[in-house]
Design an enzyme around this catalytic site. Structure first.
Site, PDB file in Angstrom:
ATOM      1  N   SER A 121       0.855  -1.181   0.000  1.00 24.36           N
ATOM      2  CA  SER A 121       0.000   0.000   0.000  1.00 24.36           C
ATOM      3  C   SER A 121       0.897   1.240   0.000  1.00 24.36           C
ATOM      4  O   SER A 121       1.594   1.516   0.977  1.00 24.36           O
ATOM      5  CB  SER A 121      -0.899  -0.005   1.244  1.00 24.36           C
ATOM      6  OG  SER A 121      -1.521   1.246   1.345  1.00 24.36           O
ATOM      7  N   HIS A 131      -1.151  -0.877  -4.298  1.00 23.34           N
ATOM      8  CA  HIS A 131      -2.461  -0.490  -3.788  1.00 23.34           C
ATOM      9  C   HIS A 131      -2.461   1.005  -3.502  1.00 23.34           C
ATOM     10  O   HIS A 131      -1.565   1.513  -2.819  1.00 23.34           O
ATOM     11  CB  HIS A 131      -2.733  -1.293  -2.519  1.00 23.34           C
ATOM     12  CG  HIS A 131      -4.054  -1.068  -1.885  1.00 23.34           C
ATOM     13  ND1 HIS A 131      -5.234  -1.643  -2.340  1.00 23.34           N
ATOM     14  CD2 HIS A 131      -4.399  -0.346  -0.789  1.00 23.34           C
ATOM     15  CE1 HIS A 131      -6.230  -1.282  -1.560  1.00 23.34           C
ATOM     16  NE2 HIS A 131      -5.758  -0.480  -0.609  1.00 23.34           N
ATOM     17  N   ASP A 172      -4.516   4.113  -1.858  1.00 23.04           N
ATOM     18  CA  ASP A 172      -5.597   4.461  -0.935  1.00 23.04           C
ATOM     19  C   ASP A 172      -6.064   5.891  -1.176  1.00 23.04           C
ATOM     20  O   ASP A 172      -5.360   6.845  -0.849  1.00 23.04           O
ATOM     21  CB  ASP A 172      -5.111   4.315   0.501  1.00 23.04           C
ATOM     22  CG  ASP A 172      -5.040   2.862   0.909  1.00 23.04           C
ATOM     23  OD1 ASP A 172      -6.037   2.146   0.701  1.00 23.04           O
ATOM     24  OD2 ASP A 172      -3.988   2.443   1.416  1.00 23.04           O
ATOM     25  N   HIS A 219      -8.252   1.897  -4.249  1.00 20.88           N
ATOM     26  CA  HIS A 219      -9.240   1.691  -3.185  1.00 20.88           C
ATOM     27  C   HIS A 219      -9.868   3.034  -2.851  1.00 20.88           C
ATOM     28  O   HIS A 219      -9.220   3.886  -2.255  1.00 20.88           O
ATOM     29  CB  HIS A 219      -8.498   1.074  -1.985  1.00 20.88           C
ATOM     30  CG  HIS A 219      -9.344   0.879  -0.771  1.00 20.88           C
ATOM     31  ND1 HIS A 219      -8.793   0.569   0.459  1.00 20.88           N
ATOM     32  CD2 HIS A 219     -10.694   0.917  -0.578  1.00 20.88           C
ATOM     33  CE1 HIS A 219      -9.767   0.428   1.353  1.00 20.88           C
ATOM     34  NE2 HIS A 219     -10.914   0.650   0.748  1.00 20.88           N
ATOM     35  N   PHE A 255      -6.396   5.430   8.048  1.00 23.13           N
ATOM     36  CA  PHE A 255      -4.974   5.611   8.357  1.00 23.13           C
ATOM     37  C   PHE A 255      -4.224   4.292   8.232  1.00 23.13           C
ATOM     38  O   PHE A 255      -4.778   3.233   8.536  1.00 23.13           O
ATOM     39  CB  PHE A 255      -4.809   6.167   9.780  1.00 23.13           C
ATOM     40  CG  PHE A 255      -5.498   7.478   9.955  1.00 23.13           C
ATOM     41  CD1 PHE A 255      -4.869   8.668   9.595  1.00 23.13           C
ATOM     42  CD2 PHE A 255      -6.804   7.534  10.421  1.00 23.13           C
ATOM     43  CE1 PHE A 255      -5.527   9.887   9.710  1.00 23.13           C
ATOM     44  CE2 PHE A 255      -7.479   8.747  10.537  1.00 23.13           C
ATOM     45  CZ  PHE A 255      -6.837   9.928  10.178  1.00 23.13           C
ATOM     46  N   GLY A 256      -2.960   4.399   7.833  1.00 24.68           N
ATOM     47  CA  GLY A 256      -2.085   3.245   7.872  1.00 24.68           C
ATOM     48  C   GLY A 256      -1.561   3.042   9.289  1.00 24.68           C
ATOM     49  O   GLY A 256      -1.794   3.875  10.180  1.00 24.68           O
ATOM     50  N   ASP A 315      -7.007  -5.847   4.023  1.00 25.15           N
ATOM     51  CA  ASP A 315      -6.340  -4.545   4.025  1.00 25.15           C
ATOM     52  C   ASP A 315      -6.411  -3.933   5.422  1.00 25.15           C
ATOM     53  O   ASP A 315      -7.495  -3.673   5.934  1.00 25.15           O
ATOM     54  CB  ASP A 315      -7.073  -3.652   3.004  1.00 25.15           C
ATOM     55  CG  ASP A 315      -6.407  -2.314   2.796  1.00 25.15           C
ATOM     56  OD1 ASP A 315      -5.266  -2.120   3.259  1.00 25.15           O
ATOM     57  OD2 ASP A 315      -7.034  -1.450   2.135  1.00 25.15           O
ATOM     58  N   GLY A 316      -5.227  -3.723   6.013  1.00 27.71           N
ATOM     59  CA  GLY A 316      -5.151  -3.064   7.317  1.00 27.71           C
ATOM     60  C   GLY A 316      -4.481  -3.951   8.354  1.00 27.71           C
ATOM     61  O   GLY A 316      -4.975  -5.047   8.671  1.00 27.71           O
ATOM     62  N   GLY A 317      -3.305  -3.523   8.814  1.00 26.21           N
ATOM     63  CA  GLY A 317      -2.599  -4.281   9.846  1.00 26.21           C
ATOM     64  C   GLY A 317      -2.079  -5.627   9.353  1.00 26.21           C
ATOM     65  O   GLY A 317      -1.912  -6.561  10.139  1.00 26.21           O
ATOM     66  N   GLY A 323       0.952  -2.079   4.064  1.00 20.20           N
ATOM     67  CA  GLY A 323       1.658  -0.804   3.953  1.00 20.20           C
ATOM     68  C   GLY A 323       2.853  -0.763   4.872  1.00 20.20           C
ATOM     69  O   GLY A 323       3.996  -1.055   4.479  1.00 20.20           O
TER      70      GLY A 323
HETATM   71  C1  DX5 Z   1      -6.439   2.060   5.505  1.00 20.65           C
HETATM   72  C2  DX5 Z   1      -5.965   1.698   4.110  1.00 20.65           C
HETATM   73  C3  DX5 Z   1      -4.911   0.650   4.059  1.00 20.65           C
HETATM   74  C4  DX5 Z   1      -3.640   1.048   4.742  1.00 20.65           C
HETATM   75  C5  DX5 Z   1      -2.902  -0.193   5.137  1.00 20.65           C
HETATM   76  O1  DX5 Z   1      -7.482   2.961   5.433  1.00 20.65           O
HETATM   77  O2  DX5 Z   1      -7.048   1.232   3.319  1.00 20.65           O
HETATM   78  O3  DX5 Z   1      -4.608   0.248   2.728  1.00 20.65           O
HETATM   79  O4  DX5 Z   1      -2.809   1.837   3.946  1.00 20.65           O
HETATM   80  O5  DX5 Z   1      -1.824   0.200   5.885  1.00 20.65           O
HETATM   81  P1  DX5 Z   1      -1.133  -0.701   6.979  1.00 20.65           P
HETATM   82  O6  DX5 Z   1      -0.649  -1.934   6.261  1.00 20.65           O
HETATM   83  O7  DX5 Z   1      -0.062   0.160   7.493  1.00 20.65           O
HETATM   84  O8  DX5 Z   1      -2.195  -1.051   7.986  1.00 20.65           O
HETATM   85 ZN    ZN Z   2      -6.639   0.283   1.158  1.00 23.96          ZN
END
Ligand code: DX5
Ligand code: ZN
Length: 227
Positions: free
Chosen positions: A10, A35, A37, A68, A145-146, A173-175, A195
């Site tokens: 991401s 990806h 965002d 996304h 947020f990432g 997607d996420g964590g 990400g």
């Molecule tokens: C969150 C985004 C994710 C995010 C993932 O709103 O959709 O794509 O960038 O980031 P990480 O991998 O750091 O959780």
């Molecule tokens: Zn995403």
């Protein structure tokens, strides 16, 4: 044939002061796509990537771009991002009372289409949309947020969507890191969006290889892994 496992970094977690280098870093590390965002400051309390940045990412050598849309007006945004050269566009069910119409509009733009759902949206909300999309994106954090922690209670939703008969790509997607990716793979996911975990690693190629080995093993271990 089961869908292949894929890893999408991401780009939100990259160093934007050298985005072209970051794109090349992902590609040479062996990613299957990137990806993007897109956040509009309304659907989520953050504002991120616009179509010009998407175009720059493409021009920097991204082979596959997965967009996304975390926006309240996915139909308008889809037009802008389709024109900037992305390959697939995912919209959220929470802002789409008629998901089949949104999916149809995205297909008309010549793009693959995905539908996403937030952690507090039940799988049943997307059931009717499944025949109209190529991929489903299960949010495993609240979007915006990432760098957030994976929400474990989202896992059963992945299996539920597979049990509804969905055979397309199922993204998480996420964590996502190698541990949480393996849990999602065992539940039926095959596209792993990460990400922070990938961009913070000093050797992205070996991190990605490890992650791939973990998800391949987790999916292989699922009896009769069809998806
Ligand atoms: C969150 C985004 C994710 C995010 C993932 O709103 O959709 O794509 O960038 O980031 P990480 O991998 O750091 O959780
Ligand atoms: Zn995403």
């Amino acid at each position: 044939m089961p869908n292949p496992n894929r890893i999408y970094p991401s780009i939100l977690a990259c160093d934007f002061s050298k985005v072209a280098d970051e794109v090349r870093r992902c590609e040479s590390a062996g990613c299957d796509g990137l990806h993007l965002d897109v956040m509009d400051g309304h659907f989520v309390p953050n504002l991120t990537i616009g179509p010009d940045v998407a175009r720059a990412v493409r021009a920097s050598g991204a082979t596959t771009l997965d967009c996304h849309l975390m926006v309240t007006d996915p139909r308008s945004a889809a037009k802008w991002f389709a024109a900037s050269g992305v390959d697939s566009i995912t919209f959220h069910i929470e802002v789409s009372p008629d998901p089949a119409a949104v999916a149809g509009a995205i297909r008309k733009l010549g793009k693959n289409v995905g539908i996403s759902l937030n952690p507090d949206t039940p799988a049943s909300a997307i059931r009717a949309a499944l025949p109209h999309v190529d991929n489903v994106l299960v949010m495993t954090v609240f979007p915006g947020f990432g760098g957030q922690s994976f929400i474990q209670s989202c896992l059963p939703k992945i299996r539920e969507i597979r049990d509804m008969g969905f055979a397309g790509d199922l993204q998480v997607d996420g964590g996502i890191n190698e541990e949480t990716a393996a849990l999602c793979a065992a539940a039926g996911a095959n596209v792993f969006i990460a990400g922070t975990f990938l961009f913070k690693s000093t050797d992205m190629a070996s991190t990605m290889r490890r992650m791939r080995a973990r998800v391949d093993a987790a999916r292989g271990a699922v009896t009769g892994a069809q998806n």
